[in-house]
Motif scaffolding. Structure first.
Motif, PDB file in Angstrom:
ATOM      1  N   PRO A  34       1.106  -1.106   0.553  1.00  0.00           N
ATOM      2  CA  PRO A  34       0.201  -0.453   0.262  1.00  0.00           C
ATOM      3  C   PRO A  34       1.008   1.244  -0.223  1.00  0.00           C
ATOM      4  N   GLN A  35       1.711   1.564   0.451  1.00  0.00           N
ATOM      5  CA  GLN A  35       2.829   2.587   1.073  1.00  0.00           C
ATOM      6  C   GLN A  35       4.080   2.009  -0.292  1.00  0.00           C
ATOM      7  N   TYR A  36       4.165   3.209  -1.293  1.00  0.00           N
ATOM      8  CA  TYR A  36       4.765   2.351  -2.881  1.00  0.00           C
ATOM      9  C   TYR A  36       5.844   3.601  -2.957  1.00  0.00           C
ATOM     10  N   ASP A  37       5.653   4.170  -2.432  1.00  0.00           N
ATOM     11  CA  ASP A  37       7.025   5.568  -2.535  1.00  0.00           C
ATOM     12  C   ASP A  37       7.178   6.146  -0.552  1.00  0.00           C
ATOM     13  N   SER A  38       8.292   6.278   0.004  1.00  0.00           N
ATOM     14  CA  SER A  38       8.894   7.446   1.175  1.00  0.00           C
ATOM     15  C   SER A  38       9.804   8.589   0.669  1.00  0.00           C
ATOM     16  N   ILE A  39       9.195   9.492   0.848  1.00  0.00           N
ATOM     17  CA  ILE A  39      10.092  10.748   0.393  1.00  0.00           C
ATOM     18  C   ILE A  39      11.139  11.625   1.532  1.00  0.00           C
ATOM     19  N   LYS A  40      12.385  11.842   1.998  1.00  0.00           N
ATOM     20  CA  LYS A  40      12.668  11.803   2.762  1.00  0.00           C
ATOM     21  C   LYS A  40      13.572  13.291   3.113  1.00  0.00           C
ATOM     22  N   ILE A  41      13.070  14.227   3.268  1.00  0.00           N
ATOM     23  CA  ILE A  41      13.282  15.935   3.018  1.00  0.00           C
ATOM     24  C   ILE A  41      13.876  16.615   4.612  1.00  0.00           C
TER      25      ILE A  41
ATOM     26  N   ALA B 190      -0.448   4.265  -1.895  1.00  0.00           N
ATOM     27  CA  ALA B 190      -1.474   3.650  -3.270  1.00  0.00           C
ATOM     28  C   ALA B 190      -3.118   3.374  -3.240  1.00  0.00           C
ATOM     29  N   GLY B 191      -4.083   4.724  -4.506  1.00  0.00           N
ATOM     30  CA  GLY B 191      -5.298   4.532  -4.096  1.00  0.00           C
ATOM     31  C   GLY B 191      -6.277   5.462  -4.457  1.00  0.00           C
ATOM     32  N   LYS B 192      -6.924   5.921  -4.981  1.00  0.00           N
ATOM     33  CA  LYS B 192      -7.379   6.915  -5.353  1.00  0.00           C
ATOM     34  C   LYS B 192      -8.297   7.480  -4.538  1.00  0.00           C
ATOM     35  N   ALA B 193      -8.957   7.322  -3.301  1.00  0.00           N
ATOM     36  CA  ALA B 193      -8.326   8.136  -2.326  1.00  0.00           C
ATOM     37  C   ALA B 193      -7.614   7.987  -0.984  1.00  0.00           C
ATOM     38  N   GLU B 194      -6.597   7.080  -0.622  1.00  0.00           N
ATOM     39  CA  GLU B 194      -5.668   6.574  -0.486  1.00  0.00           C
ATOM     40  C   GLU B 194      -4.570   7.280  -0.381  1.00  0.00           C
ATOM     41  N   PHE B 195      -4.037   8.081  -1.486  1.00  0.00           N
ATOM     42  CA  PHE B 195      -3.502   8.696  -2.026  1.00  0.00           C
ATOM     43  C   PHE B 195      -3.802  10.423  -1.098  1.00  0.00           C
ATOM     44  N   PRO B 196      -4.929  11.001  -1.308  1.00  0.00           N
ATOM     45  CA  PRO B 196      -4.781  12.466  -0.916  1.00  0.00           C
ATOM     46  C   PRO B 196      -5.385  11.944   0.428  1.00  0.00           C
ATOM     47  N   ASP B 197      -6.019  11.203   1.088  1.00  0.00           N
ATOM     48  CA  ASP B 197      -6.210  10.943   2.622  1.00  0.00           C
ATOM     49  C   ASP B 197      -5.262  11.070   3.481  1.00  0.00           C
ATOM     50  N   THR B 198      -4.078  10.031   3.458  1.00  0.00           N
ATOM     51  CA  THR B 198      -2.907  10.203   3.439  1.00  0.00           C
ATOM     52  C   THR B 198      -2.033  11.412   3.565  1.00  0.00           C
ATOM     53  N   LEU B 199      -1.758  11.942   2.156  1.00  0.00           N
ATOM     54  CA  LEU B 199      -1.625  12.963   1.985  1.00  0.00           C
ATOM     55  C   LEU B 199      -2.264  13.980   3.209  1.00  0.00           C
ATOM     56  N   LYS B 200      -3.059  14.127   3.033  1.00  0.00           N
ATOM     57  CA  LYS B 200      -4.237  15.434   4.313  1.00  0.00           C
ATOM     58  C   LYS B 200      -3.068  15.195   5.450  1.00  0.00           C
ATOM     59  N   LYS B 201      -3.228  13.897   6.066  1.00  0.00           N
ATOM     60  CA  LYS B 201      -2.903  13.906   7.685  1.00  0.00           C
ATOM     61  C   LYS B 201      -1.792  14.086   7.308  1.00  0.00           C
ATOM     62  N   GLN B 202      -0.744  13.964   6.829  1.00  0.00           N
ATOM     63  CA  GLN B 202       0.117  14.732   6.759  1.00  0.00           C
ATOM     64  C   GLN B 202       0.445  15.994   6.581  1.00  0.00           C
ATOM     65  N   PHE B 203      -0.276  17.090   6.521  1.00  0.00           N
ATOM     66  CA  PHE B 203      -0.235  18.159   6.009  1.00  0.00           C
ATOM     67  C   PHE B 203      -1.764  18.620   5.995  1.00  0.00           C
ATOM     68  N   PRO B 204      -1.973  19.386   7.873  1.00  0.00           N
ATOM     69  CA  PRO B 204      -2.979  19.482   8.173  1.00  0.00           C
ATOM     70  C   PRO B 204      -2.887  20.793   7.624  1.00  0.00           C
ATOM     71  N   GLY B 205      -4.218  21.162   7.301  1.00  0.00           N
ATOM     72  CA  GLY B 205      -4.100  22.514   6.897  1.00  0.00           C
ATOM     73  C   GLY B 205      -4.113  22.812   5.711  1.00  0.00           C
ATOM     74  N   GLU B 206      -3.736  22.504   4.179  1.00  0.00           N
ATOM     75  CA  GLU B 206      -2.538  21.801   3.384  1.00  0.00           C
ATOM     76  C   GLU B 206      -4.102  21.219   2.104  1.00  0.00           C
TER      77      GLU B 206
END
Length: 509
Positions: A120-127, A136-152
């Motif tokens: 399910p997790q295909y990439d990690s990005i270390k900054i 991966a997934g049409k819903a999972e991709f934006p949903d997990t990003l939103k959890k990591q970037f609240p307010g965005e």
């Protein structure tokens, strides 16, 4: 948005050339050349194999020539010291059952390729010191990003909407390349093209400009951007003349015009103008690492890791290209880490008790250009010392992320832009053919970089015809087949895709 990985069978599965042959430098002999050819394909990369398979399925007699001793281009694998490594293919998206790319690949290979879904997790990005995880997934991709970037949330939704728009409309880019060139150029010059679809305006836009309008969060901008930077034939028998009414080059646009054709053709204003607008793509440096222990024993997953020391990708790239060789090992601007054995469920069957890791970074050709033209293992101690110093630095950086690999390394080798230039005939060791920049995707250039050339009977295929990567090369091959056969094969594929979807729905019922 799903990303699925291939189980590395491209060079092990025979493509269905019912009426064609593939000759490599190792197996070439004049008596193997079939008579009465309909088409000759130069190069057996994915673009060359795609058009060859499509023409063969249409009843054409096709010969594929390959200067290396293996077919597949950047999709072949090699084995050393009991380990197996990929040379370029790490993962491919949109390979779910019924997806267009899956339909195309199943048709070309008659279903012989097997596909393995990444986790399910295909990439990690270390900054810097922060790690972000992409799912991966049409819903999972934006949903997990939103959890990591609240307010965005709004920026993420807009970005996903832009990607969906691009996916829906990108077939029109192929249409522009397949319609008569006079009509394509008329649409470009009149400005009507931008009224038909937003994809052409997006193609001409700087990615950085687009995402800067979505968000000011530098880490999120990096997440939105990271994927966008994202052997000679020994003439034992002398020169051999092979005749065919159709010649298809999968050697790339620069090789075709600069090395395979007479100089006067390159000097034709139409050709010279096009080549002046294109640039060579960036080179890369790869470290291939053989590990003692299975992927399970070492805890190696299918997730890829991208490492950036900071969140200004444009600044990183500018800094990177300005560095001299002596500086790079002390300040590596970016690195990609992947474990092919962790993606391939059959790896242990072929190489029990072993696994592998591949490391990648960018590398200007100038760092290794003095060894251009020299054969592998004959470039001298200085070349070997230089490349292995960088490889060792990359391995040490990887062990910082995966400390369980300490003491497990049994084999290490490295490939430079000069390696790509030699084995793949890639000009200046470029990874993706012509550079993927704004100049290449101006609408007039899109319409002019097409399969059919100004030379009668000569066609282009592969990445330079459409776009980069496996999918880009496949579509470049299909666009070429459409031009040769004077038939829009995509209509047949769309009808087949609909039939597959209906059958799937009936099974569900």
């Amino acid at each position: 948005m799903t990303r699925e990985a291939e189980t590395k069978y491209l060079n092990k599965v025979c493509w269905p050339f019912d009426r064609s042959d593939c000759l490599s430098s190792a197996g070439f002999s004049q008596d193997k050349i079939p008579p009465n050819l309909d088409a000759l394909v130069i190069g057996s990369g994915v673009g060359g194999l795609t058009v060859a398979a499509a023409l063969a399925k249409a009843g054409k007699k096709v010969l594929v020539l390959e200067q290396h001793d293996q077919a597949g281009g950047s999709c072949h694998t090699f084995q050393e010291h009991g380990f197996e490594f990929d040379v370029g293919l790490h993962y491919v998206g949109q390979m779910h059952e019924g997806g267009m790319l899956r339909v195309i690949m199943d048709q070309l290979t008659e279903g012989q390729l097997q596909w393995n879904l990444l986790g399910p997790q295909y990439d990690s990005i270390k900054i810097g010191h922060k790690v972000y995880r992409l799912h991966a997934g049409k819903a999972e991709f934006p949903d997990t990003l939103k959890k990591q970037f609240p307010g965005e949330e709004e920026a993420i939704e807009k970005f996903v909407a832009l990607m969906k728009t691009a996916v829906r409309h990108v077939p029109l880019v192929a249409v522009l390349k397949m319609m008569p060139q006079w009509l394509a150029l008329l649409l470009v010059k009149s400005g009507l093209l931008h009224w038909f679809s937003p994809v052409f305006r997006l193609a001409e836009s700087s990615h950085q400009e687009v995402i800067s309008r979505l968000t000011s969060n530098k880490d999120l901008q990096t997440i939105f951007s990271y994927l966008f930077y994202g052997v000679a034939i020994q003439r034992k028998e002398g020169e051999v003349c092979i005749n065919a009414p159709i010649i298809i080059s999968d050697a790339g646009i620069f090789n075709t015009y600069n090395r395979l054709l007479p100089p006067e053709i390159k000097a034709v204003p139409e050709v010279a103008s096009l080549l002046s607008r294109l640039q060579h793509g960036m080179g890369c440096f790869l470290a291939f690492v053989g590990l003692r222990g299975t992927s399970e024993e070492l805890g190696l997953k299918s997730t890829n890791l991208w490492i950036y020391p900071e969140n200004d990708l444009n600044g990183l790239m500018e800094k990177f290209w300005s560095l001299e060789w002596e500086e790079i090992c002390e300040d590596l601007p970016l690195m990609f880490i992947t474990f092919p054995s962790g993606k391939d469920p059959t790896y242990q069957q072929r190489h029990p008790g072993r696994s592998c890791m591949t490391l990648l970074t960018m590398a200007p050709y100038k760092w290794f250009s003095e060894w251009s033209g020299q054969t592998p293992r004959h470039r001298g101690d200085e070349y070997h010392s230089r490349k292995m110093k960088l490889a060792q630095h990359m391995v040490e950086r990887a062990i910082q992320e995966f400390p369980q690999l300490e003491g497990k390394i049994e084999y290490m080798e490295a490939a430079t832009p000069v390696s790509n230039e030699y084995y793949l005939r890639a000009p200046l060791g470029s990874m993706y053919g012509a550079e993927q920049n704004c100049s290449r995707y101006q609408c007039d250039i899109i319409s002019r970089t097409r399969a059919q050339t100004s030379v009668q009977g000569l066609y282009l295929t592969g990445q330079d015809v459409f776009s980069s990567g496996v999918a880009g090369a496949v579509h470049g091959g299909l666009i070429c087949a459409c031009a040769v056969l004077n038939r829009i094969l995509y209509i047949d594929l769309m009808m087949l895709k609909k039939r597959i979807k209906r059958r799937k729905q009936l099974r569900c019922c």
